[in-house]
Structures are given as C-alpha cells and as structure tokens.
Enzyme design. Structure first.
Site, short mmCIF file in Angstrom:
data_model
loop_
_atom_site.label_atom_id
_atom_site.label_comp_id
_atom_site.label_asym_id
_atom_site.label_seq_id
_atom_site.Cartn_x
_atom_site.Cartn_y
_atom_site.Cartn_z
N THR A 159 35.19 47.67 44.81
CA THR A 159 36.13 46.53 45.02
C THR A 159 37.19 47.00 45.65
O THR A 159 37.69 47.81 46.28
CB THR A 159 36.48 44.84 44.10
OG1 THR A 159 37.48 44.53 44.63
CG2 THR A 159 37.65 46.36 42.78
N ASP A 197 31.74 42.87 34.59
CA ASP A 197 30.81 41.76 33.35
C ASP A 197 30.51 42.00 32.13
O ASP A 197 29.26 42.11 31.96
CB ASP A 197 29.33 41.58 34.69
CG ASP A 197 29.92 40.78 35.73
OD1 ASP A 197 30.56 40.49 35.71
OD2 ASP A 197 28.96 41.35 36.22
N LEU A 226 28.79 40.78 18.75
CA LEU A 226 27.46 40.06 18.93
C LEU A 226 27.36 38.43 19.63
O LEU A 226 25.97 37.98 18.72
CB LEU A 226 27.15 40.06 17.63
CG LEU A 226 27.46 41.47 16.57
CD1 LEU A 226 27.84 41.75 15.36
CD2 LEU A 226 26.57 42.39 17.15
N ARG A 238 50.89 44.85 56.45
CA ARG A 238 51.91 45.00 55.38
C ARG A 238 51.98 43.69 56.14
O ARG A 238 53.12 43.57 57.57
CB ARG A 238 53.68 45.75 56.09
CG ARG A 238 53.38 46.86 55.32
CD ARG A 238 53.90 48.45 55.50
NE ARG A 238 52.34 49.00 56.49
CZ ARG A 238 52.82 49.95 57.21
NH1 ARG A 238 54.22 49.94 57.20
NH2 ARG A 238 51.93 50.47 58.06
N HIS A 247 35.53 35.15 34.30
CA HIS A 247 35.13 35.56 32.40
C HIS A 247 34.99 34.12 31.74
O HIS A 247 35.57 32.99 32.32
CB HIS A 247 36.44 35.84 32.33
CG HIS A 247 38.04 35.59 32.23
ND1 HIS A 247 38.67 36.96 32.66
CD2 HIS A 247 38.38 35.00 31.85
CE1 HIS A 247 39.65 36.17 33.02
NE2 HIS A 247 39.67 35.25 31.76
#
EC number: 6.3.4.4
Length: 436
Positions: free
Chosen positions: A238, A13, A413, A142, A41
């Site tokens: 993760t 993030d 910004l 697999r 995102h």
C-alpha cells in the site's frame, strides 16, 4: 491508562475490525492513523452486518471519540455514505472527528489510479482503484488537497489549480481521457466540506488533550505489516505505513505515548491482489478455507488467496512492530481439517532460512518448510473459554505462540462479538505471559 496500537500481522484482512471493536469497549478514544477507503472492516452486531472503510470501529459504542487521523487519506463522498449508513442504523456519530490536515482523495486520483493500473498490464500491483496511491503521491509532492481546504471556496479554488492542470494533462495526453472541470470539482467538494465541517478538528491537539486527561487511546491500523510501504513486499504494497510506528506519524504522537502493541493474525494466511505468497494453497483445501472463511474483500469483493499460517512472516511482524501480544482470528475456519500445516522456515536456493527476505524476487523463490499438526475436527464456534477448546486446538495455539515468541491474548472463533475468548484485556490487563 493504557494506549494500545492494533496492527495487522499479515497481508491485511486479519480481522482487525472485530478486535478493534472488542477493545473499543475499554477505550475512550479510537484513532485511525493511516490508509483510506482501500481498507475495509466488517463488524457483526446483533445480526447486523456493518461494513466500514474510514470510520473507526469504536463508533458503534456510545461516548467514544472516534478520530480519523492526519495520516489517513479521505474520500469525502464515501465517508459521507458511511455516516449516512450509521445514521440509518440509529448509531450516534456525535463522537466522530476528522483531522483538518488529512489529505483528500479527488476525482482525478481515482481516474488516474485505474488508468495507471490498466497501463501496467501483466506488471499490475493489484491496486483497489480507489485513488489511494495517487493521493499519497500528491501529499509527498506537496501538491495535495487537505480537509481544511474544503472549508473555504477561495482556498480550494487556489490550491486545486496546479494539481488539476497537471492531472488533466496526464489524463488527456497519456491516457486519452476527457479533462475534468475546475468548477465542477470545487462545487462538489465544497458541499462535502460543508457537510463534514462539524466533525473537523485539530487531530494532534485532540489526542494530546485526551492523553493529558488520562484517557485510554486505541490506535487502529489498516491493511497489514506485509503491505507496509517501507517494510512490506514492495512493490506489492500500500502507499502508507500500517506498522505500529505509523501510528506515531499518522496520529501525531511520540513513541513514548504507546504502551502496548497487539498484532492480529488469522489462524491461516490470506492475501489479496498480486505478489509472492510462499504458503499459498491450491485445490480443495484452498477452496475450503476461502468458503468457510468467507474470504472475499470488504472493499473490492475480490476472492482472497489462501494459505497455511506462515510463522516466518509472523516473526517478522513481531519484530518490526514490537508486538506485545497477539490476537488469533478465524480459528473456527480450521475446525473440519484433520491435519494443519504451519510454515516454520523457508528454503531459498537450497538454503534453509528462518528470516523474512524483504526482496520480493527472493521471496518469490522461497519454498515453505512445514510442520504438520493434528486437527481437531469439531466445532469451536461456541467455545468461550480456553478450557472449552479441543486439546488439539490448544496445541495449535501454543505452537503459534512458541513459534512467534509472543503470547496470545485473544482468540476469535467467528464474526459475532461473543464468539471470542479474551484471555486478557490488552488495555486494562497487566503485562504478563498469556497463552504461550
């Protein structure tokens, strides 16, 4: 030609989507190399807010090849929703490519992910419940389904038989959940395969062809360094490798093909889900950072935990990724603070340490040692050059660069593309000292 990897230098993030979108202008090929729909995102273009989970950020530019690489796990249902969303917004998707060897998240993966997390009780790890872990587990065993399998009915029916039998046994006997039917899944996923077939390619061959033709390749990571399966805060991680080395594995390229690695870090720190977080804040400053930074997950909507910038994990990210430079995002979120703190070391059982303990039990005991810096208490949202920044904001950035021993190339910004100070383009610019 320059091939660049963009990674998250914290717990995800960090604003990688915006930075990747920015760098995509100079790239010919953008490759997502790991993760799945557990990542998200947000990109703001002309007051349009676009949220992507699988498709690389470069899709918003014309004449770019955007490749979902072999190291990803793909939920075709969500991928098709993203494609439809882009088409609805009149965005050309002809450059979208999907690796034939990417593994596919199946219905039983999502169901098992949620059931297993609920079963952990107080020991939950904070999964998104999107089936990512079980998909990667089947890949390692697999026993997985790959994108290429969705293109042939007999092939899909054959490869799904064993994993579905195993998963139905777990669903019924362990979790008391009704089993899934083979034919229902086969028909649904064959339809997905048909709709996606025109995008399916040989990932490695596509990338190596681009490299041979001197194209600029941008490798886009998901999540962040501290969520890496091998190098993060295990088990609160993760199921893949977001670090820069993961780009080689997930895209199918050798390390000599990588010219530069750029890390993305917020001007403060956030974390979603469970796990230790040494600089975590409580109270009004936490709320202020969360509200000003809109700290709610793109994928889950969960409120993010907020804390001061942690230089210890920053230096760790520099080390394990081999960072050449840094992009600092959300500097504007700190605009109203009169004092800002930065963690420069930890106290672990009475001993001062400046290294990151990879043992989560030790990290949980770490107390941050802070350096206080003066805030600037004025808006930076309209600054477009370093000379526009307040002196204390410059002091803050220089302190971060010195602490992490890596130069800063980009300062963000705000959410919009133009709310950015590009000190140097990491793709076309020469390797030299930037902001130190």
């Amino acid at each position: 030609m320059a091939n660049v990897v963009v990674i998250g230098a914290q717990w995800g993030d960090e604003g990688k989507g915006k930075i990747t979108d920015l760098l995509s202008r100079s790239a010919d090929v953008v490759v997502r190399y790991q993760g799945g729909v557990n990542a998200g995102h947000t990109i703001v273009v002309d007051d349009k807010v676009l949220k992507l989970h699988l498709i690389p950020s470069g899709i918003l530019y014309k004449n770019k090849t955007c490749l979902i690489g072999s190291g990803t796990v793909v939920d075709p249902k969500i991928l098709l929703k993203e494609i439809d969303m882009l088409i609805d917004n009149e965005i050309d998707i002809s450059g979208l490519k999907l690796s034939s060897t990417s593994h596919v998240t199946m219905p039983y993966h999502r169901i098992l992910d949620e059931a297993m997390e609920a079963d952990r009780g107080s020991n939950k790890i904070g999964t998104t419940g999107r089936g990512i872990g079980p998909t990667y587990a089947d890949k390692s065993q697999r026993n997985g389904i790959r994108v290429r399998d969705l293109l042939n009915k007999e092939r899909l029916r054959d490869v799904i038989e064993i994993p579905l039998r195993e998963k139905n046994g777990l669903l019924e006997k362990i979790y008391g959940i009704k089993p899934l039917k083979t034919e229902d899944i086969v028909e649904e996923y064959l339809d997905y395969g048909e709709r996606l077939s025109k995008h399916v390619v040989d990932c490695t061959r596509t990338i190596h062809s681009a490299s041979k033709n001197k194209k600029n390749i941008l490798f886009e990571g998901a999540q962040g360094t501290l969520l890496d399966l091998d190098h993060g805060t295990y088990p609160f991680v993760t199921s893949s490798n977001p670090i820069s080395g993961g780009a080689c594995i997930g895209a199918g390229v050798g390390p000599t093909l990588i010219d530069r690695v750029i890390g993305v870090a917020k001007a403060y720190t956030t974390r979603v889900g469970e796990g230790p977080f040494p600089t975590e804040l409580q109270g009004s400053i936490n709320d202020q950072l969360c509200d000003r930074g809109s700290e709610f997950g793109t994928t889950t909507g969960r409120r993010r935990r907020c804390g001061w910038f942690d230089g210890v994990i920053g230096k760790y990210a520099v080390s394990v990724n081999g960072l050449d430079c840094l992009a600092v995002t959300k500097l504007d979120v700190l605009d109203e603070l009169d004092e800002i703190q930065v963690c420069i070391a930890y106290d672990l059982d009475g001993e001062r340490i400046d290294y990151f303990p990879t043992n989560s039990d030790d990290l949980k005991k770490c107390k941050p040692i802070f350096k206080k810096l003066k805030g600037w208490q004025c808006s930076t949202a309209n600054c477009r050059n370093l000379s526009d920044l307040p002196q204390n904001a410059m002091n803050y950035l220089r302190f971060l660069a010195e602490l992490m021993e890596v130069p800063i190339a980009i300062v963000s910004l705000g959410a919009n593309r133009d709310q950015t100070i590009v000190i140097e383009d990491p793709i076309h610019g020469p390797k030299r000292a930037l902001l130190r």
